[in-house]
Scaffold this active site. Structure first.
Site, mmCIF file in Angstrom:
data_model
loop_
_atom_site.group_PDB
_atom_site.id
_atom_site.type_symbol
_atom_site.label_atom_id
_atom_site.label_comp_id
_atom_site.label_asym_id
_atom_site.label_seq_id
_atom_site.Cartn_x
_atom_site.Cartn_y
_atom_site.Cartn_z
ATOM 1 N N ASP A 105 44.202 11.195 82.281
ATOM 2 C CA ASP A 105 44.168 11.905 81.001
ATOM 3 C C ASP A 105 45.577 12.442 80.732
ATOM 4 O OD1 ASP A 105 43.821 13.612 78.876
ATOM 5 O OD2 ASP A 105 41.987 14.551 79.654
ATOM 6 N N HIS A 106 46.250 11.891 79.712
ATOM 7 C CA HIS A 106 47.645 12.255 79.460
ATOM 8 C C HIS A 106 47.785 13.641 78.822
ATOM 9 C CE1 HIS A 106 51.810 11.587 79.484
ATOM 10 N NE2 HIS A 106 51.833 10.302 79.174
ATOM 11 N N ARG A 107 46.684 14.256 78.441
ATOM 12 C CA ARG A 107 46.771 15.622 77.918
ATOM 13 C C ARG A 107 47.090 16.616 79.031
ATOM 14 N NH1 ARG A 107 40.927 16.084 75.302
ATOM 15 N NH2 ARG A 107 40.510 15.274 77.398
#
EC number: 2.3.1.12
Length: 461
Positions: free
Chosen positions: A433-435
């Protein structure tokens, strides 16, 4: 863990009571005051946070049976497992509104529970007037019908005998070494002094249920000894047919669609496995599995990189999870599930291997409890045993990362002194998850993981 049935009661009867006049010397006629009688609707329970509907696998009790609080009433198939559901009240199972094989939405009525025998008729009338809470028509299968046919006559049709033989071996029975039965069936067997070891179950996938125990006690049960051991061919697939999703397939589909809303990225890494392979050969005889070794190595690496073990659920914040629970994808008939090795960084490799074997058996028997499949903080998906060298995995909703593990294969590599050598190597690809997790985070995590696998002395502590 069994679930309790939610059963609010409905008004049904009235009782007379006397009242006094405020004027002395006069009496008034008794008034009829309505009293809430105990005819209760039994609802389809929510057995997991993602469950929207459930399928009735089998009714442990029949209409008219007396129920005691805490007794198993029905086995329900959720989107992840089959679970015994208990009643929260004493009473009588008055009317079954959704038959075995039927599907009902969570919260809809599947049966009626009467407090007394006198109310059973009223409950049946109500059930026939309102109809069931779901689609109660289920296609009959040979595996369900066969035990009944054999109980009536041992010399039944060959197809029926094959079905009984197939149902006699439950996936979680370890080839017949373990007895797989519902909690109520075990309790009933103890009371009736019935030996479960020789009993053929008629429940889901050969599970022993209460009616099997009662049949043996009455002298009409089928023992495993009479079952003919035959190899049953897999059912043929009708090309061009449209097949609806099972409950589990529907849940997987919803999760995969939900995962598309998360911005993900992928990072790959090559790890030399010679030392890990040698360790595995050394301790394999003690019951250690390669899956447990990979989970342990992953957990130790996650302990040094907590952000990779974190998760974002609301899009505005993320959580550093307090436990390292490694979920491992397992393919089962009709779907996919991820049993969880909880606190994998703290459990020794031998206990972890035993726990993993237990979880796999339960998963294939659809007997996992919610905390055994929905508490993962990081997921492993391993296709190496099929010879797959690399692949990408889809991030499960609610987690920060998933690692796809390929097969360990001999590779020609250049050594540090400039020579050509042969080493076993595997490819791992992490989807994150790049968040929450960035490229440098995954790179550092994978470096740590590689160092643990290439020098695995810490895995056996």
């Amino acid at each position: 863990m069994s679930r309790l049935l939610q059963t609010p009661f409905l008004p049904s009867v009235t009782l007379p009571t006397k009242t006094r006049s405020s004027v002395t010397g006069f009496r008034v006629k008794p008034r009829i005051i309505p009293i809430q009688a105990k005819i209760r609707e039994i609802f389809m329970p929510a057995l997991s946070s993602t469950m929207t509907e459930g399928k009735i696998v089998s009714w442990v009790k029949s209409e008219g049976d007396k129920l005691n609080k805490g007794e198993s009433v029905v086995v329900v198939e959720s989107d992840k497992a089959d679970m015994d559901v208990e009643t929260f009240y004493d009473g009588y199972l008055a009317a079954i509104m959704v038959e075995e094989g039927g599907v009902a939405p969570v919260g809809s009525a599947i049966a009626l529970l009467a407090e007394t025998e006198d109310e059973i008729a009223d409950a049946k009338a109500k059930a026939s007037g309102s109809g069931g809470g779901g689609d109660s028509q289920a296609p009959p299968t040979a595996a369900i019908e066969a035990p009944v046919a054999v109980e009536k006559k041992i010399a039944a049709a060959p197809v029926a005998v094959k079905a009984v033989a197939a149902s006699a071996v439950h996936p979680a029975s370890e080839g017949g070494k373990r007895i797989v039965a519902s909690p109520y069936a075990k309790k009933l067997a103890k009371e009736l002094k019935v030996e479960l070891a020789g009993l053929v179950g008629s429940g889901p996938m050969g599970r022993i249920v209460a009616k099997d125990v009662e049949a043996v006690a009455a002298g009409g049960g089928v023992q495993a000894a009479v079952a003919v051991k035959e190899v049953v061919a897999a059912p043929s697939v009708e090309l061009g047919s449209v097949v609806p999703f099972t409950t589990m397939q529907g849940a997987v589909s919803r999760n995969m669609v939900e995962s598309l809303t998360v911005p993900t990225f992928r990072v790959g890494y090559t790890i030399t496995t010679d030392a890990l392979d040698a360790l595995y050969k050394k301790i394999k005889s003690k019951g250690v599995t390669m899956t447990a070794l990979l989970a342990k190595a992953t957990a130790l690496a996650l302990a040094k990189h907590p952000v990779v073990n974190s998760s974002c659920r609301d899009g505005n914040s993320f959580v550093y999870n307090s436990s390292i629970n490694v979920a491992v994808a397992v393919a089962i008939d009709g779907g996919l599930i991820t049993p969880v090795l909880q606190n994998a960084d703290k459990v020794d490799i031998y206990s972890l291997s035993r726990k993993w074997k237990e979880l796999v058996d339960k998963a294939r028997a659809k007997q996992l409890q919610p905390q055994e499949y929905n508490t993962g903080t990081f997921t492993l998906s391993n296709l190496g045993m099929f010879g797959v060298d690399r692949f990408d995995a889809i991030l499960p909703p609610g987690t920060g990362a998933i690692m796809a593990v390929g097969a360990s294969q001999p590779s020609v590599v250049a050594t540090k002194d400039g020579r050509i050598g042969m080493k076993n190597q595997m490819q791992v690809n992490v989807t994150a998850d790049h968040r929450v997790i960035y490229g440098a985070d995954l790179a550092q995590f994978l470096q740590t993981l590689a160092s643990i696998i290439e020098d695995p002395k810490d895995l056996t502590f």
